[in-house]
Design a protein around this motif. Structure first.
Motif, PDB file in Angstrom:
ATOM      1  N   PRO A   1       2.847  -0.038   1.596  1.00  0.00           N
ATOM      2  CA  PRO A   1       3.922   0.917   1.325  1.00  0.00           C
ATOM      3  C   PRO A   1       5.279   0.265   1.091  1.00  0.00           C
ATOM      4  O   PRO A   1       6.182   0.905   0.538  1.00  0.00           O
ATOM      5  CB  PRO A   1       3.941   1.789   2.592  1.00  0.00           C
ATOM      6  N   GLU A   2       5.434  -0.984   1.473  1.00  0.00           N
ATOM      7  CA  GLU A   2       6.711  -1.666   1.256  1.00  0.00           C
ATOM      8  C   GLU A   2       6.850  -2.143  -0.186  1.00  0.00           C
ATOM      9  O   GLU A   2       7.906  -2.004  -0.805  1.00  0.00           O
ATOM     10  CB  GLU A   2       6.842  -2.850   2.216  1.00  0.00           C
ATOM     11  N   SER A   3       5.789  -2.715  -0.745  1.00  0.00           N
ATOM     12  CA  SER A   3       5.843  -3.253  -2.112  1.00  0.00           C
ATOM     13  C   SER A   3       5.284  -2.301  -3.153  1.00  0.00           C
ATOM     14  O   SER A   3       5.550  -2.457  -4.351  1.00  0.00           O
ATOM     15  CB  SER A   3       5.065  -4.572  -2.176  1.00  0.00           C
ATOM     16  N   GLY A   4       4.481  -1.308  -2.720  1.00  0.00           N
ATOM     17  CA  GLY A   4       3.813  -0.415  -3.649  1.00  0.00           C
ATOM     18  C   GLY A   4       2.544  -1.000  -4.233  1.00  0.00           C
ATOM     19  O   GLY A   4       1.897  -0.388  -5.080  1.00  0.00           O
ATOM     20  N   GLU A   5       2.166  -2.197  -3.787  1.00  0.00           N
ATOM     21  CA  GLU A   5       0.958  -2.844  -4.298  1.00  0.00           C
ATOM     22  C   GLU A   5      -0.277  -2.109  -3.787  1.00  0.00           C
ATOM     23  O   GLU A   5      -0.371  -1.770  -2.600  1.00  0.00           O
ATOM     24  CB  GLU A   5       0.910  -4.302  -3.869  1.00  0.00           C
ATOM     25  N   LEU A   6      -1.237  -1.908  -4.663  1.00  0.00           N
ATOM     26  CA  LEU A   6      -2.457  -1.178  -4.337  1.00  0.00           C
ATOM     27  C   LEU A   6      -3.658  -1.998  -4.781  1.00  0.00           C
ATOM     28  O   LEU A   6      -3.787  -2.342  -5.961  1.00  0.00           O
ATOM     29  CB  LEU A   6      -2.464   0.184  -5.026  1.00  0.00           C
ATOM     30  N   VAL A   7      -4.529  -2.346  -3.847  1.00  0.00           N
ATOM     31  CA  VAL A   7      -5.714  -3.150  -4.135  1.00  0.00           C
ATOM     32  C   VAL A   7      -6.946  -2.328  -3.797  1.00  0.00           C
ATOM     33  O   VAL A   7      -7.093  -1.854  -2.658  1.00  0.00           O
ATOM     34  CB  VAL A   7      -5.709  -4.461  -3.321  1.00  0.00           C
ATOM     35  N   ASP A   8      -7.835  -2.165  -4.765  1.00  0.00           N
ATOM     36  CA  ASP A   8      -9.030  -1.358  -4.554  1.00  0.00           C
ATOM     37  C   ASP A   8     -10.139  -2.172  -3.911  1.00  0.00           C
ATOM     38  O   ASP A   8     -10.276  -3.384  -4.132  1.00  0.00           O
ATOM     39  CB  ASP A   8      -9.532  -0.785  -5.879  1.00  0.00           C
ATOM     40  N   ALA A   9     -10.941  -1.486  -3.113  1.00  0.00           N
ATOM     41  CA  ALA A   9     -12.063  -2.131  -2.438  1.00  0.00           C
ATOM     42  C   ALA A   9     -13.148  -2.482  -3.445  1.00  0.00           C
ATOM     43  O   ALA A   9     -13.423  -1.724  -4.383  1.00  0.00           O
ATOM     44  CB  ALA A   9     -12.623  -1.206  -1.364  1.00  0.00           C
ATOM     45  N   ALA A  10     -13.760  -3.649  -3.246  1.00  0.00           N
ATOM     46  CA  ALA A  10     -14.874  -4.054  -4.098  1.00  0.00           C
ATOM     47  C   ALA A  10     -16.139  -3.352  -3.633  1.00  0.00           C
ATOM     48  O   ALA A  10     -16.259  -2.932  -2.485  1.00  0.00           O
ATOM     49  CB  ALA A  10     -15.047  -5.569  -4.040  1.00  0.00           C
ATOM     50  N   GLY A  11     -17.093  -3.230  -4.543  1.00  0.00           N
ATOM     51  CA  GLY A  11     -18.365  -2.620  -4.185  1.00  0.00           C
ATOM     52  C   GLY A  11     -18.832  -1.663  -5.254  1.00  0.00           C
ATOM     53  O   GLY A  11     -18.104  -1.358  -6.212  1.00  0.00           O
TER      54      GLY A  11
END
Length: 662
Positions: free
Chosen positions: A323-333
């Motif tokens: 929430p600080e940087s706005g970076e969003l990483v999706d889970a693999a699978g």
């Protein structure tokens, strides 16, 4: 060796018995200490739902035998039905709602000798009873806090909802006055309370008729007094044109909210003192969805400051948001769709996910290593996955140029192919809601048809969620128009491009989808037949006390206020246009349905009787809105296949003959 056979006549190992036995999915996941718990369907046990426990060592077991049924009837669709907390000794403490009497029960599963559940709330004989949902256990107060739904009369709208504190000692089991009401807030609808980490503040959502929760809600807040009461209740955020779907406290005491004020359900950090909202990750994607039941969770704050989020456009994947940087990483699978049930424990996020090759299962993500794995309700292939269809995610265009989203499932079998000079029949499916969405995941109901050589088009027509507020508001005042047009446009496009046989198209839907299917049969000649399940058929009756309280004013949005546009209620309803039905149809209905009562079907059948239209009506004792019992689902699916076989001129193996009357 691949054989050539007419479409629809292919033999398939996916029979109705198999489909029904695999019906349903895990829901309402949560953690109790290091254990993961969830609700699991049992279609072979009269459709009941049970609590399943995954211990820390990985063993999995049902925590409640039959006839316990962990569901409730809050909003008639049910709310989150259980909560649990670990205890220093003696194992966990659980509370849950039992569908049979709607009471709240306490359970100590590790008590010596296996303790039986004990009732915490009384039975009410008035109207629809006394119901509970979204519980939160507060051991330090000796209470469980939740939302309550209490009927005050015999009518479907004689009901009040409030936040309540129920003693854990069982003193309220026979004495309603022992239930402590936490707030005198006058809103007609409320969700369960969320308590700040220090226990000094509570937030919840509220709204009023004629709005539905995806039209406009308010985020309410209150100070929790030393004696456990609410004070200084006020509205922090929201209103008639802003739909807040979820609010959660982060471990650091900050408040995270999913609101559609940008036109999409995006996450914001909200100042609990002023209501000032700051965007965390602005995207033209949904980070939440329609709040049909209390307790849905699309996001969950982690202890390290990150947020586990279910997000996407036309899909729902799991990601981790900073929430600080706005970076969003999706889970693999392999999972392409995550349900609106998410919980966290330490650095773990746990949810329920599926893909086009796997049914819904309980999946855990380790946010430190990035590893995701199935930990419960593990998918197993009941047949060779070569029989599963592969969805084509497509966008079609309506006559006025608007986009229509749909999933296309062509006929598919490793054993058969269709004749070169024949096009396959197709079933166009309209989902329920209508404020909802159909995901592109493994669905054995669809595979039942595609593996026999019948294609399926699953349409996310205008009004569906997952594509922003503008898309879902296309149905405002146009229900029975836009949804019908969009399904027809998809069917026509498939026929035009040579994918489907124009003469062998069917329409099918349940609930709001049943309305769309029935409306299609009375307003267009595109379909050769239709299957209509527990539908809305009579708008005048629906608006005049003919349904349950939650949706009793839904038509104000979908059709228009009845006092302003009474002609629409008359002219659009399938019941008042029953004389226009020309195509054969199958009507399927539960006889204990409070949402779409069977009386609508009775009136519709009276209107078409003697008109020479082949049709069948199959009703089911003990079934409500949506089918849960294995034997019901087998009968319904086989009847549907028989209808298509008779109308499309197919010799469908294994389908008992459905007798059609005129």
């Amino acid at each position: 060796m691949v054989s050539t056979a007419p479409y629809g006549a292919w033999q398939s190992p996916i029979d109705a018995e198999l489909v029904a036995s695999r019906s349903g999915r895990p829901t309402c996941v949560g953690t109790v200490g290091d254990e993961v718990w969830w609700i699991a369907p049992r279609p072979a046990e009269a459709g009941r739902a049970t609590l399943v426990r995954r211990r820390a060592d990985g063993t999995e077991e049902s925590a409640l035998p039959a006839p316990w049924n962990v569901r409730n009837r809050v909003f008639e669709y049910g709310g989150f039905p259980w909560a649990g907390v670990p205890r220093p000794a003696g194992g966990p403490l659980l509370v849950f709602t039992h569908f049979g009497d709607q009471r709240l029960y306490a359970l100590e599963p590790d008590a010596p000798g296996g303790a039986e559940p004990r009732a915490l709330t009384p039975v009410s004989a008035l109207g629809g009873g006394l119901r509970w949902a979204a519980p939160v256990i507060l051991p330090e107060r000796g209470e469980v806090w939740c939302m309550a739904e209490e009927f005050t009369g015999e009518g479907p709208s004689d009901v009040r909802r409030f936040l309540a504190a129920v003693p854990l000692d069982g003193s309220a089991a026979e004495d309603r006055s022992a239930v402590r009401e936490l707030s005198d807030d006058a809103h007609r609808f409320v969700t369960g309370p969320r308590l700040s980490p220090d226990g000094r503040q509570a937030v919840w959502l509220a709204w009023d008729h004629p709005r539905m929760p995806w039209e406009g809600t308010e985020l309410k807040t209150a100070r929790v007094t030393e004696d456990g009461r609410f004070a200084d209740v006020r509205t922090l955020l929201g209103g008639p044109e802003e739909a807040i779907a979820q609010a959660e406290w982060a471990p650091d005491g900050s408040l995270i909210v999913a609101t559609d004020r940008t036109g999409w359900w995006n996450l914001h950090r909200v100042d609990p003192a002023t209501g000032a909202a700051t965007e965390l990750c602005r995207r033209e994607e949904e980070f939440a969805g329609p709040l049909w039941t209390p307790g849905l969770r699309w996001f969950a704050p982690l202890a390290n400051g990150l947020i586990a989020v279910v997000h996407g456009k036309g899909a729902a994947v799991l990601g981790i948001l900073d929430p600080e940087s706005g970076e969003l990483v999706d889970a693999a699978g392999p999972w392409t769709e995550w349900a609106a049930t998410l919980t966290v424990n330490g650095t773990r996020a746990v949810g329920v996910a599926a893909s086009p090759r796997t049914a819904y299962e309980v999946v855990e993500l380790d946010t430190v290593t990035g590893r995701a794995r199935t930990i419960g309700a593990r998918h197993t292939d009941p047949v060779d996955p070569a029989y599963y269809p592969e969805p084509q995610i497509r966008t079609f265009t309506a006559p006025d140029g608007r986009e229509i989203h749909a999933h296309i499932y062509p006929p598919h079998s490793p054993d058969f192919t269709g004749p070169a000079d024949e096009l396959p029949p197709y079933v166009v499916m309209a989902h329920g809601g209508p404020t909802s969405r159909v995901p592109a995941v493994l669905d054995l109901d669809i595979a039942y048809f595609t593996s026999r050589g019948i294609g399926v088009a699953d349409v996310n027509y205008g009004g569906s969620t997952g594509y922003g507020r503008e898309y879902r508001e296309r149905l405002r005042g146009r229900w029975g128009v836009v949804d019908v047009e969009d399904c027809v446009a998809v069917a026509a496009a498939l026929a035009e491009e040579g994918t489907a046989d124009r003469a062998r198209l069917a329409v099918r839907g349940g609930s709001a989808g049943g309305w769309t299917a029935a409306s299609s049969l009375v307003s267009t000649d595109v379909y050769a037949c239709g299957t209509v399940l527990y539908p809305v058929l009579d708008l005048v009756g629906w608006a005049d006390g003919g349904t349950h309280d939650m949706e009793s004013r839904y038509l104000d949005f979908l059709i228009g206020p009845p006092d302003e546009v009474p002609e629409r209620y008359r002219d659009r309803a399938p019941l008042t246009r029953a004389d226009r039905v020309k195509a054969p149809f199958l009507l399927l209905q539960g006889l204990e349905d409070p949402v779409c009562p069977p009386a609508q079907c009775d009136r519709f059948l009276e209107a078409v009787a003697g008109r020479g239209v082949p049709h069948a009506y199959v009703s089911f004792e003990g079934e409500g809105h949506g089918f849960r019992r294995k034997e019901t689902m087998v009968r319904a699916l086989e009847a549907e296949l028989s209808l298509y076989a008779q109308v499309f001129g197919i010799d469908a193996p294994g389908a008992p003959l459905l007798k059609l009357a005129e």
